[in-house]
Design a protein around this motif. Sequence first.
Motif, PDB file in Angstrom:
ATOM      1  N   ALA A  87      44.451  47.999  60.307  1.00  0.00           N
ATOM      2  CA  ALA A  87      44.752  46.832  59.468  1.00  0.00           C
ATOM      3  C   ALA A  87      43.817  46.793  58.263  1.00  0.00           C
ATOM      4  O   ALA A  87      44.256  46.577  57.124  1.00  0.00           O
ATOM      5  CB  ALA A  87      44.624  45.552  60.278  1.00  0.00           C
ATOM      6  N   LEU A  88      42.530  47.025  58.503  1.00  0.00           N
ATOM      7  CA  LEU A  88      41.544  47.001  57.421  1.00  0.00           C
ATOM      8  C   LEU A  88      41.893  48.017  56.347  1.00  0.00           C
ATOM      9  O   LEU A  88      41.805  47.731  55.144  1.00  0.00           O
ATOM     10  CB  LEU A  88      40.147  47.270  57.981  1.00  0.00           C
ATOM     11  N   GLY A 109      37.781  40.303  56.029  1.00  0.00           N
ATOM     12  CA  GLY A 109      36.614  39.826  56.757  1.00  0.00           C
ATOM     13  C   GLY A 109      36.852  39.809  58.256  1.00  0.00           C
ATOM     14  O   GLY A 109      36.018  40.273  59.037  1.00  0.00           O
ATOM     15  N   LEU A 110      38.017  39.284  58.669  1.00  0.00           N
ATOM     16  CA  LEU A 110      38.339  39.234  60.097  1.00  0.00           C
ATOM     17  C   LEU A 110      38.415  40.639  60.695  1.00  0.00           C
ATOM     18  O   LEU A 110      37.948  40.866  61.816  1.00  0.00           O
ATOM     19  CB  LEU A 110      39.679  38.521  60.316  1.00  0.00           C
ATOM     20  N   SER A 111      39.010  41.561  59.952  1.00  0.00           N
ATOM     21  CA  SER A 111      39.133  42.940  60.446  1.00  0.00           C
ATOM     22  C   SER A 111      37.758  43.579  60.617  1.00  0.00           C
ATOM     23  O   SER A 111      37.490  44.251  61.623  1.00  0.00           O
ATOM     24  CB  SER A 111      39.994  43.770  59.489  1.00  0.00           C
ATOM     25  N   ASN A 112      36.891  43.362  59.635  1.00  0.00           N
ATOM     26  CA  ASN A 112      35.519  43.874  59.752  1.00  0.00           C
ATOM     27  C   ASN A 112      34.780  43.197  60.904  1.00  0.00           C
ATOM     28  O   ASN A 112      34.043  43.849  61.656  1.00  0.00           O
ATOM     29  CB  ASN A 112      34.754  43.636  58.442  1.00  0.00           C
ATOM     30  N   CYS A 124      32.940  39.798  52.755  1.00  0.00           N
ATOM     31  CA  CYS A 124      34.353  39.435  52.577  1.00  0.00           C
ATOM     32  C   CYS A 124      34.568  37.933  52.697  1.00  0.00           C
ATOM     33  O   CYS A 124      35.297  37.339  51.897  1.00  0.00           O
ATOM     34  CB  CYS A 124      35.222  40.160  53.599  1.00  0.00           C
ATOM     35  N   PHE A 125      33.930  37.305  53.694  1.00  0.00           N
ATOM     36  CA  PHE A 125      34.092  35.858  53.861  1.00  0.00           C
ATOM     37  C   PHE A 125      33.460  35.100  52.697  1.00  0.00           C
ATOM     38  O   PHE A 125      33.992  34.078  52.254  1.00  0.00           O
ATOM     39  CB  PHE A 125      33.492  35.403  55.191  1.00  0.00           C
ATOM     40  N   GLU A 137      38.184  28.013  57.900  1.00  0.00           N
ATOM     41  CA  GLU A 137      38.026  29.148  58.806  1.00  0.00           C
ATOM     42  C   GLU A 137      37.179  30.252  58.177  1.00  0.00           C
ATOM     43  O   GLU A 137      36.382  30.901  58.872  1.00  0.00           O
ATOM     44  CB  GLU A 137      39.389  29.675  59.243  1.00  0.00           C
ATOM     45  N   ALA A 138      37.339  30.479  56.873  1.00  0.00           N
ATOM     46  CA  ALA A 138      36.484  31.466  56.194  1.00  0.00           C
ATOM     47  C   ALA A 138      35.027  31.027  56.276  1.00  0.00           C
ATOM     48  O   ALA A 138      34.127  31.846  56.520  1.00  0.00           O
ATOM     49  CB  ALA A 138      36.920  31.637  54.741  1.00  0.00           C
ATOM     50  N   ARG A 139      34.788  29.727  56.095  1.00  0.00           N
ATOM     51  CA  ARG A 139      33.411  29.221  56.163  1.00  0.00           C
ATOM     52  C   ARG A 139      32.856  29.336  57.587  1.00  0.00           C
ATOM     53  O   ARG A 139      31.686  29.663  57.789  1.00  0.00           O
ATOM     54  CB  ARG A 139      33.360  27.766  55.684  1.00  0.00           C
TER      55      ARG A 139
END
Length: 219
Positions: A87-88, A109-112, A124-125, A137-139
């Motif tokens: 996915a990344l 960010g989630l993939s990493n 990424c976040f 959610e990013a925070r």
Amino acid sequence: MDENEKAIEAISNGNFEEALELLNTAIEKDPQDPVAYINFGNILAEVGESERAISFYQKAIEIDEKAAAAYYGAGNVLFNEEKFGEALKMYQDAHQAGLDDGSLHYMMGLSNFQTEKTGHALACFQRALEWDETDIEARFYYGLCLAQTEQLDEAIRQLKQVVEEDDNHADAYYNLGVASMMNEGLEEAIQYFDKAVEAQPDHMLALNGKEQARKMLEE
């Protein structure tokens, strides 16, 4: 309004069968139009036909290697299948093809994060928040990454902002509790664990964390 535009309208109204018919027509009229294949892939992904969705995204990429939306769509399918490394790669290809927005950086960010590349996830976040500082959610994940890289004070600040904006975010309260314990604030940690359980009564990690913090206080 052409078939692609009509199909997008049908998709937004939940009329997937009508959208597929319109996209079939679009592909018959112009087999070299990547947009129709991307939209077709999006519908297949939505209804859980992952393999077929990927094949339509790949067809779009064969036609136009700069079809960023096709890479992004394929990335989402792979992420949902927990193929985080693949996915990344798709998200990175989408970025190279010109896609640059908060959602992409969040998914990168989630993939990493899922592949334990915490430093990359952190960056990424942070980038996702630069695009949209209201992305809770990013925070939250940014705060987790800060905690994992032992930047506890900033992690606590970020997680506090999360619960200020969403006072039912059980995982943020739990992680505030963990960070407070690491910062030797045991009484404060217990309060955060209580908040987590209040938001989600079956939050076992928070219940265990509270018990551990109590024992440490007694000692």
